[in-house]
Design a protein around this motif. Structure first.
Motif, mmCIF file in Angstrom:
data_model
loop_
_atom_site.group_PDB
_atom_site.id
_atom_site.type_symbol
_atom_site.label_atom_id
_atom_site.label_comp_id
_atom_site.label_asym_id
_atom_site.label_seq_id
_atom_site.Cartn_x
_atom_site.Cartn_y
_atom_site.Cartn_z
ATOM 1 N N ALA A 1 8.677 34.217 -11.116
ATOM 2 C CA ALA A 1 8.146 33.560 -12.309
ATOM 3 C C ALA A 1 6.702 33.181 -12.050
ATOM 4 N N TRP A 2 5.898 33.204 -13.114
ATOM 5 C CA TRP A 2 4.516 32.757 -12.996
ATOM 6 C C TRP A 2 4.004 32.284 -14.351
ATOM 7 N N LEU A 3 2.936 31.484 -14.319
ATOM 8 C CA LEU A 3 2.434 30.898 -15.565
ATOM 9 C C LEU A 3 0.982 30.477 -15.379
ATOM 10 N N ALA B 1 -0.609 32.655 -20.533
ATOM 11 C CA ALA B 1 0.190 33.827 -20.171
ATOM 12 C C ALA B 1 1.303 33.363 -19.246
ATOM 13 N N SER B 2 2.444 34.060 -19.299
ATOM 14 C CA SER B 2 3.559 33.656 -18.442
ATOM 15 C C SER B 2 4.597 34.752 -18.352
ATOM 16 N N ALA B 3 5.469 34.620 -17.361
ATOM 17 C CA ALA B 3 6.638 35.477 -17.206
ATOM 18 C C ALA B 3 7.760 34.638 -16.611
ATOM 19 N N ASN B 4 8.925 34.685 -17.232
ATOM 20 C CA ASN B 4 10.082 33.886 -16.808
ATOM 21 C C ASN B 4 9.729 32.398 -16.705
ATOM 22 N N LEU C 1 3.443 28.173 -5.206
ATOM 23 C CA LEU C 1 2.151 27.489 -5.252
ATOM 24 C C LEU C 1 1.835 27.050 -6.680
ATOM 25 N N VAL C 2 1.419 25.782 -6.809
ATOM 26 C CA VAL C 2 0.862 25.258 -8.061
ATOM 27 C C VAL C 2 -0.589 24.887 -7.774
ATOM 28 N N THR C 3 -1.498 25.411 -8.585
ATOM 29 C CA THR C 3 -2.926 25.239 -8.327
ATOM 30 C C THR C 3 -3.648 24.828 -9.599
ATOM 31 N N SER C 4 -4.747 24.101 -9.416
ATOM 32 C CA SER C 4 -5.639 23.789 -10.529
ATOM 33 C C SER C 4 -7.067 24.138 -10.129
ATOM 34 N N VAL D 1 0.971 28.512 -11.811
ATOM 35 C CA VAL D 1 2.235 28.333 -11.090
ATOM 36 C C VAL D 1 2.725 29.709 -10.663
ATOM 37 N N ILE D 2 3.046 29.857 -9.381
ATOM 38 C CA ILE D 2 3.663 31.089 -8.884
ATOM 39 C C ILE D 2 4.922 30.695 -8.118
ATOM 40 N N LEU D 3 6.059 31.279 -8.487
ATOM 41 C CA LEU D 3 7.338 30.921 -7.874
ATOM 42 C C LEU D 3 7.984 32.144 -7.231
ATOM 43 N N ASN D 4 8.416 31.948 -6.016
ATOM 44 C CA ASN D 4 9.207 32.925 -5.265
ATOM 45 C C ASN D 4 8.478 34.257 -5.120
#
Length: 417
Positions: free
Chosen positions: A72-74, A85-88, A273-276, A287-290
């Motif tokens: 998942a990412w956003l 933009a996002s996925a899952n 990772l969550v970044t600003s 946001v990038i997950l897994n």
């Protein structure tokens, strides 16, 4: 007590720009298979073997975002909270140490409200104590010692300390379970509808989940509500009890526009990772997950930020003092009242595209109307897609008319005049 020194980490981060050695990665939220560094070829081979297929965007406000090999990412605009933009985005997934953003947020809000003081002492129980294992991230608080709240907060944010997270949970709520209730209540208040927390650390639990959208909502709340403490998320290292450890967010060492927020890793959650980042007055949250490795999460975040900043720009549809519309008012000393913005309003929109606005005024508005009362909203679209909205407020007070005038207005309304 173990007295390791980790001062080499900032150098490694700065040189590798995300290609972290395994010994640094092993200090994530949960359990890891290896305690020692492996050769670079073996690391690259393992990362490639674990890599997911590229995940294309399922929602986007413009262009073609990069497809990212993650679960998942956003990408979110900070000012409006709009997902670019996002996925899952709403899939509940193990968040690993990204959980600690909620832990730190609760501490920060308790500091803001006065429930906690920076110099308050937090005790380290047997349950909170970290035994020095390299299979989990620790602040290395000594057993039965005490640490100040502000040091604990730094230990949570910078060192991702499980011991710090457990100690403050017990201090604030009596137990990890009690603190988890506070976490879930706050998640509900913030609108994190796909999250459920079981502990303050992110250690694996089948019922401990969060989503990319929820974690972006939380990151936005931290930046918005914790101005006094948000700079801690950009600090590259923290030394406590003679042990110096570096922040695991590789982008802090290579991109001066990045100022937070948090890394995470367990075997189940993968690398997260969550970044600003803020550039030219625009702040984006990622946001990038897994994903498969520390380098992958850094590279994929760079790709999202690069695409976002090159694809979108800031727009100001109206100035704060502009009259946007006029509202009809029944039974008032005035028949109408001007509607305008309550605060400055900026949008993040696709570059080169025009912004259209539509004003929606509340129907059947009746006096009295207080100055500043919300009487409608303005909705902005670009290329047919909504890109934001803002409340409209009365620019003046409208007092209620006297009995005779109201009676006349009733009659006029009855006869359609």
């Amino acid at each position: 007590m173990q007295t390791k020194t980790f001062s080499i980490l900032p150098v490694i981060f700065a040189i590798a720009a995300g290609a972290l050695v395994p010994s640094a990665a092993s200090f994530a939220a949960g359990h890891h298979a290896s305690k020692a560094a492996s050769p670079k070829k073996a690391v690259a081979s393992a990362a490639a073997a674990n890599a997911l297929p590229p995940l294309a965007a399922q929602t986007t406000l413009a262009g073609s975002p990069p497809a990212l090999p993650a679960k998942a990412w956003l990408l979110m605009d900070f000012d409006s909270g709009e997902v670019l933009a996002s996925a899952n985005a709403d899939e509940p997934l193990p968040p690993a140490s990204l959980t600690k953003m909620m832990t730190s947020y609760l501490v920060e809000q308790a500091l803001r409200s006065g429930k906690l003081k920076q110099a308050d002492l937090v005790s380290v129980s047997q349950n909170a104590w970290c035994r020095g294992s390299s299979t989990e991230s620790c602040m290395y608080l000594p057993l039965n010692s005490q640490a100040t709240v502000i040091d604990i907060l730094r230990g949570i944010i910078i060192q991702s300390g499980n011991d710090a997270s457990k100690a403050i949970a017990e201090h604030m709520a009596g137990s990890e379970e009690g603190f988890a209730k506070l976490m879930n209540a706050e998640a509900q208040r913030l609108g994190m509808t796909h999250s459920h927390f079981m502990n303050p650390t992110g250690l694996p639990d089948p019922n401990h989940k969060s989503s990319a959208r929820d974690l972006a909502i939380l990151a936005r709340a931290i930046i918005r509500d914790s101005a006094d403490y948000y700079p801690i998320y950009a600090e590259r290292e923290f030394k406590y009890h003679g042990i110096k450890q570096g922040n695991r967010n590789a982008l802090l060492y290579t991109d001066p526009t990045v100022d937070g927020l948090k890394t995470g890793h367990t075997e189940e959650a993968g690398y997260c990772l969550v970044t600003s980042s803020k550039r030219n007055g625009m702040r984006l949250i990622t946001v990038i997950l897994n994903t498969s490795s520390p380098q992958a999460r850094a590279d994929q975040t760079r790709a999202m930020l690069g695409w976002g900043f090159s694809t979108f720009e800031k727009a100001t549809p109206f100035q704060p003092d502009a009259v946007v519309g006029t509202a009809k008012v029944a039974f008032g000393k005035a028949d109408t009242v001007a509607a305008g913005l309550a605060a400055p309003w900026t949008l993040t929109v696709p570059r080169g595209q025009q912004v259209q606005t539509a004003v929606e005024i509340k129907p059947d508005l009746e006096a009295p109307v207080a100055k500043g009362a919300v009487i409608g909203k303005v909705v902005a679209t670009s290329n047919g897609k909504p890109v934001g909205e803002a409340p409209l407020v009365a620019q003046a007070e409208v007092e209620r008319a006297g009995l005779m005038l109201r009676a006349w207005q009733h009659l006029a309304k009855l006869f359609g005049k």
